[in-house]
Scaffold this motif. Structure first.
Motif, PDB file in Angstrom:
ATOM      1  N   ILE A 122      -4.874   8.454   6.343  1.00  0.00           N
ATOM      2  CA  ILE A 122      -5.098   7.391   5.354  1.00  0.00           C
ATOM      3  C   ILE A 122      -4.347   6.123   5.764  1.00  0.00           C
ATOM      4  O   ILE A 122      -4.868   5.006   5.658  1.00  0.00           O
ATOM      5  CB  ILE A 122      -4.651   7.860   3.955  1.00  0.00           C
ATOM      6  CG1 ILE A 122      -5.552   8.999   3.469  1.00  0.00           C
ATOM      7  CG2 ILE A 122      -4.686   6.702   2.953  1.00  0.00           C
ATOM      8  CD1 ILE A 122      -5.050   9.682   2.207  1.00  0.00           C
ATOM      9  N   ASP A 124      -1.242   4.679  -4.468  1.00  0.00           N
ATOM     10  CA  ASP A 124      -2.609   4.150  -4.288  1.00  0.00           C
ATOM     11  C   ASP A 124      -3.545   5.203  -3.705  1.00  0.00           C
ATOM     12  O   ASP A 124      -4.756   5.155  -3.930  1.00  0.00           O
ATOM     13  CB  ASP A 124      -2.574   2.941  -3.352  1.00  0.00           C
ATOM     14  CG  ASP A 124      -1.670   1.833  -3.869  1.00  0.00           C
ATOM     15  OD1 ASP A 124      -1.710   1.556  -5.085  1.00  0.00           O
ATOM     16  OD2 ASP A 124      -0.906   1.266  -3.060  1.00  0.00           O
ATOM     17  N   TYR A 125      -2.980   6.130  -2.942  1.00  0.00           N
ATOM     18  CA  TYR A 125      -3.781   7.174  -2.298  1.00  0.00           C
ATOM     19  C   TYR A 125      -3.040   8.496  -2.440  1.00  0.00           C
ATOM     20  O   TYR A 125      -1.813   8.552  -2.285  1.00  0.00           O
ATOM     21  CB  TYR A 125      -3.997   6.875  -0.808  1.00  0.00           C
ATOM     22  CG  TYR A 125      -4.653   5.545  -0.533  1.00  0.00           C
ATOM     23  CD1 TYR A 125      -6.043   5.430  -0.430  1.00  0.00           C
ATOM     24  CD2 TYR A 125      -3.888   4.398  -0.363  1.00  0.00           C
ATOM     25  CE1 TYR A 125      -6.645   4.205  -0.169  1.00  0.00           C
ATOM     26  CE2 TYR A 125      -4.476   3.167  -0.104  1.00  0.00           C
ATOM     27  CZ  TYR A 125      -5.858   3.080  -0.016  1.00  0.00           C
ATOM     28  OH  TYR A 125      -6.451   1.859   0.236  1.00  0.00           O
ATOM     29  N   ARG A 142      -6.243   4.299   8.285  1.00  0.00           N
ATOM     30  CA  ARG A 142      -7.415   3.627   7.711  1.00  0.00           C
ATOM     31  C   ARG A 142      -7.015   2.355   6.965  1.00  0.00           C
ATOM     32  O   ARG A 142      -7.738   1.362   6.969  1.00  0.00           O
ATOM     33  CB  ARG A 142      -8.160   4.572   6.751  1.00  0.00           C
ATOM     34  CG  ARG A 142      -8.794   5.804   7.394  1.00  0.00           C
ATOM     35  CD  ARG A 142      -9.634   5.444   8.615  1.00  0.00           C
ATOM     36  NE  ARG A 142     -10.680   4.467   8.297  1.00  0.00           N
ATOM     37  CZ  ARG A 142     -11.212   3.632   9.190  1.00  0.00           C
ATOM     38  NH1 ARG A 142     -10.776   3.624  10.434  1.00  0.00           N
ATOM     39  NH2 ARG A 142     -12.173   2.801   8.824  1.00  0.00           N
ATOM     40  N   ILE A 143      -5.855   2.371   6.343  1.00  0.00           N
ATOM     41  CA  ILE A 143      -5.368   1.160   5.664  1.00  0.00           C
ATOM     42  C   ILE A 143      -5.197   0.031   6.687  1.00  0.00           C
ATOM     43  O   ILE A 143      -5.629  -1.105   6.464  1.00  0.00           O
ATOM     44  CB  ILE A 143      -4.040   1.435   4.935  1.00  0.00           C
ATOM     45  CG1 ILE A 143      -4.272   2.372   3.744  1.00  0.00           C
ATOM     46  CG2 ILE A 143      -3.409   0.123   4.452  1.00  0.00           C
ATOM     47  CD1 ILE A 143      -2.991   2.879   3.104  1.00  0.00           C
ATOM     48  N   ASP A 189      -3.085  14.246   6.625  1.00  0.00           N
ATOM     49  CA  ASP A 189      -3.998  13.433   5.828  1.00  0.00           C
ATOM     50  C   ASP A 189      -3.354  12.096   5.446  1.00  0.00           C
ATOM     51  O   ASP A 189      -4.020  11.052   5.435  1.00  0.00           O
ATOM     52  CB  ASP A 189      -4.398  14.204   4.569  1.00  0.00           C
ATOM     53  CG  ASP A 189      -5.568  13.557   3.831  1.00  0.00           C
ATOM     54  OD1 ASP A 189      -6.474  13.015   4.503  1.00  0.00           O
ATOM     55  OD2 ASP A 189      -5.571  13.573   2.584  1.00  0.00           O
ATOM     56  N   HIS A 237       0.857  -1.190   0.000  1.00  0.00           N
ATOM     57  CA  HIS A 237       0.000   0.000   0.000  1.00  0.00           C
ATOM     58  C   HIS A 237       0.890   1.237   0.000  1.00  0.00           C
ATOM     59  O   HIS A 237       1.847   1.317   0.773  1.00  0.00           O
ATOM     60  CB  HIS A 237      -0.902   0.037   1.237  1.00  0.00           C
ATOM     61  CG  HIS A 237      -1.705  -1.216   1.442  1.00  0.00           C
ATOM     62  ND1 HIS A 237      -2.977  -1.387   0.945  1.00  0.00           N
ATOM     63  CD2 HIS A 237      -1.401  -2.369   2.105  1.00  0.00           C
ATOM     64  CE1 HIS A 237      -3.433  -2.582   1.295  1.00  0.00           C
ATOM     65  NE2 HIS A 237      -2.501  -3.192   1.999  1.00  0.00           N
ATOM     66  N   ALA A 250      -0.147   9.054  -8.840  1.00  0.00           N
ATOM     67  CA  ALA A 250      -1.535   8.696  -8.535  1.00  0.00           C
ATOM     68  C   ALA A 250      -2.381   8.584  -9.795  1.00  0.00           C
ATOM     69  O   ALA A 250      -3.305   7.773  -9.867  1.00  0.00           O
ATOM     70  CB  ALA A 250      -2.138   9.724  -7.575  1.00  0.00           C
ATOM     71  N   ALA A 269      -2.760  12.061  -0.739  1.00  0.00           N
ATOM     72  CA  ALA A 269      -3.099  12.813   0.470  1.00  0.00           C
ATOM     73  C   ALA A 269      -2.895  14.303   0.248  1.00  0.00           C
ATOM     74  O   ALA A 269      -2.052  14.726  -0.548  1.00  0.00           O
ATOM     75  CB  ALA A 269      -2.238  12.334   1.634  1.00  0.00           C
ATOM     76  N   VAL A 285       0.916   5.556   0.044  1.00  0.00           N
ATOM     77  CA  VAL A 285       0.245   6.850   0.184  1.00  0.00           C
ATOM     78  C   VAL A 285       1.250   7.938  -0.178  1.00  0.00           C
ATOM     79  O   VAL A 285       2.377   7.948   0.329  1.00  0.00           O
ATOM     80  CB  VAL A 285      -0.254   7.069   1.629  1.00  0.00           C
ATOM     81  CG1 VAL A 285      -0.951   8.428   1.754  1.00  0.00           C
ATOM     82  CG2 VAL A 285      -1.190   5.944   2.053  1.00  0.00           C
TER      83      VAL A 285
END
Length: 533
Positions: free
Chosen positions: A253, A241-242, A256-257, A249, A196, A234, A244, A198
């Motif tokens: 995130i 993947d995300y 949350r992952i 932020d 993952h 992105a 911010a 960010v």
């Protein structure tokens, strides 16, 4: 119930002297920890903050659950070297959304977060911890890659860092990268090989080669955003993947992952009944160990201040009495404890330890080794009695035991006794040291004396005369060198432990370590090497 009864007189002058000596060592240790927490120093921290960025420690604090502990690992890495103490990276175990994770945060205030040889060794050690204990890995990335002047020590072994990430992923252990700034050259593979990723708009830069390198290599003109900006990754490359909006932020995130991982521990739960604190104050741990490690102390006094309700079922208490073995719980987790009582290990102690380790493996019980040993006994009587084969039996058991091991160096940890008590080379899941600990092939005075005897014999064999003044000077020099190389800060700097801890924190640190261990299955074995009888 077998509650330990303390025999220490906490009002005695001896106890007070021990406390004073330990506090002096803790004060010295605190000076080094202040340097570690200062990162690259006030100038570079201030410059970093003016760019609107959080420090590595602030990012970790925001990431972990509120009021939850963070067990920092290897904080003194690179102590005694030419590099900044801490090795430009902060690592440890923290709880994120209720899940224990291994967190690795580059410190960009130290040479831009670049990786020197000690940075690499520290990260590789933490990857081992993540793999062995099945801990998700969260990388807080902001690094300029390798510290180029040291590339000859970083480049070749550094490839393992990326291999580790892919193997963790293959083992089903999640890897998460939050990119706060530059992640260039080899560092680009940290997000590239994480499950993952960010990235932060207008902040994250991930590329194999920056604009100057691309210009030199291909003649192509480009800017940071086109090459490796967060929006590009992105929307175009798909590496991010995300996306911010800012650092806060990105951390949100990341949390949350972790919350969506559906992560479950596979090891034992602590007992359901309420955990009872030890019956004696942890403050008293400061006064148990004398500053002169030749003076013995009773490890049961330590155990009584660490285990739940001071409750300890001792195994073979009348046999092999210089090694204390038995069963207890720490924060509800069952443990088998091996603690050196009088320093020297004899044949009986070795056989007792071997049987105890086998029993722990049969019951899937983690083992805790409390070190204060000068090694296995030497001398004609003991050699003829089989000390080599009996010591080897204990080392065989430690080597092949598959239940998790934790070691704490409280006092001396010398010679092969260090091995039999599960020193660093025997892969304990965690190894911590008290400020009072010392570890070497033997004590400084003994080692200097042995070299002196050998040197004298060689001189006399040549028909020469020993220069007593030169011999005394050599012994003093060697003794001072070994003494300096045996202390906890030096050994911790070499990454021979996972941290030097305040004795009063021992129970807390062990609880965190045992909880982390329980993320993976705890399974013993009946398969040991051939025991020489």
């Amino acid at each position: 119930m077998t509650v330990l009864r303390s025999k220490i007189d906490t009002s005695s002058a001896e106890f007070a002297a021990n406390v004073e000596a330990m506090n002096a060592k803790l004060a010295e240790l605190e000076l080094e920890f202040r340097k570690v927490r200062a990162g690259g120093g006030e100038k570079y921290v201030e410059r970093h903050r003016k760019r609107g960025k959080m420090t590595a420690r602030e990012r970790i604090e925001l990431l972990v659950d509120e009021d939850s502990p963070f067990l920092e690992l290897c904080p003194l890495a690179a102590y005694g070297s030419q590099f900044t103490v801490g090795a430009s990276v902060v690592v440890g175990i923290g709880v994120v959304e209720g899940t224990e994770c291994l967190i690795v945060a580059n410190d960009p205030t130290v040479k831009g977060g670049t990786s020197n040889p000690w940075t690499l060794r520290k990260i590789l050690r933490c990857n081992d911890i993540a793999r062995q204990n099945r801990l998700p890995v969260i990388s807080l990335v902001e690094s300029g890659g390798a510290d180029l002047p040291t590339q000859k020590e970083v480049f070749v072994p550094g490839g393992r860092m990326f291999r580790d990430l892919t193997q963790l992923s293959a083992a089903g252990i999640p890897t998460i990268a939050l990119v706060f700034g530059n992640s260039t050259a080899g560092g680009a593979y940290v997000p590239g090989m994480s499950d993952h990723v960010v990235m932060i708009e207008d902040r994250s830069k991930v590329f194999l080669g920056g604009p100057p390198l691309v210009k030199m290599a291909t003649g192509e003109e480009s800017d940071d955003e086109e090459l490796g900006g967060a929006k590009m990754h992105a929307r175009v490359s798909g590496l991010g993947d995300y996306l911010a909006a800012d650092e806060q932020d990105a951390v949100r995130i990341g949390r949350r992952i972790v919350a969506r991982l559906n992560w479950r521990k596979q090891g034992p739960e602590p007992i359901a009944e309420p955990v009872r604190e030890p019956r004696y104050s942890p403050e008293e741990l400061l006064g148990i160990i004398p500053p002169d490690l030749k003076i013995p102390f009773d490890p049961r006094e330590v155990i009584a201040r660490v285990v739940d309700d001071s409750d300890f079922d001792e195994f073979k208490p009348e046999y092999g009495t210089s090694l204390c073995t038995g069963w207890a719980r720490i924060h509800g987790y069952p443990v088998g404890i091996l603690a050196n009582a009088q320093g020297v290990l004899f044949s009986a102690e070795s056989q007792k330890a071997t049987q105890f380790i086998q029993l722990a493996n049969r019951s899937n019980t983690p083992l805790l080794f409390l070190h204060n040993t000068t090694g296995y006994m030497v001398g004609k009587e003991y050699e003829q009695g089989g000390i080599i084969k009996h010591g080897s039996m204990m080392i065989n058991a430690v080597s092949n035991s598959t239940v998790p091991h934790i070691s704490i160096l409280m006092g001396a940890s010398y010679g092969a006794g260090h091995y039999g008590m599960c020193g660093r080379a025997y892969d304990p899941r965690f190894l911590f040291a008290w400020p009072s600990a010392k570890s070497a092939v033997m004590g400084a005075a003994q080692l200097a004396g042995v070299i002196s005897i050998v040197s004298r014999a060689a001189t006399e064999a040549r028909g020469g005369t020993v220069d007593e003044e030169a011999d005394a000077g050599m012994r003093a020099m060697i003794e001072a060198q070994i003494e300096a190389e045996s202390v906890p800060m030096f050994l911790s700097g070499m990454l021979y432990d996972d941290g030097v801890i305040d004795p009063r924190d021992t129970r807390t640190v062990l609880g965190q370590a045992l909880s982390a261990i329980a993320s993976a299955p705890v399974e013993g074995t009946s398969n040991f090497g051939v025991f020489r009888m």
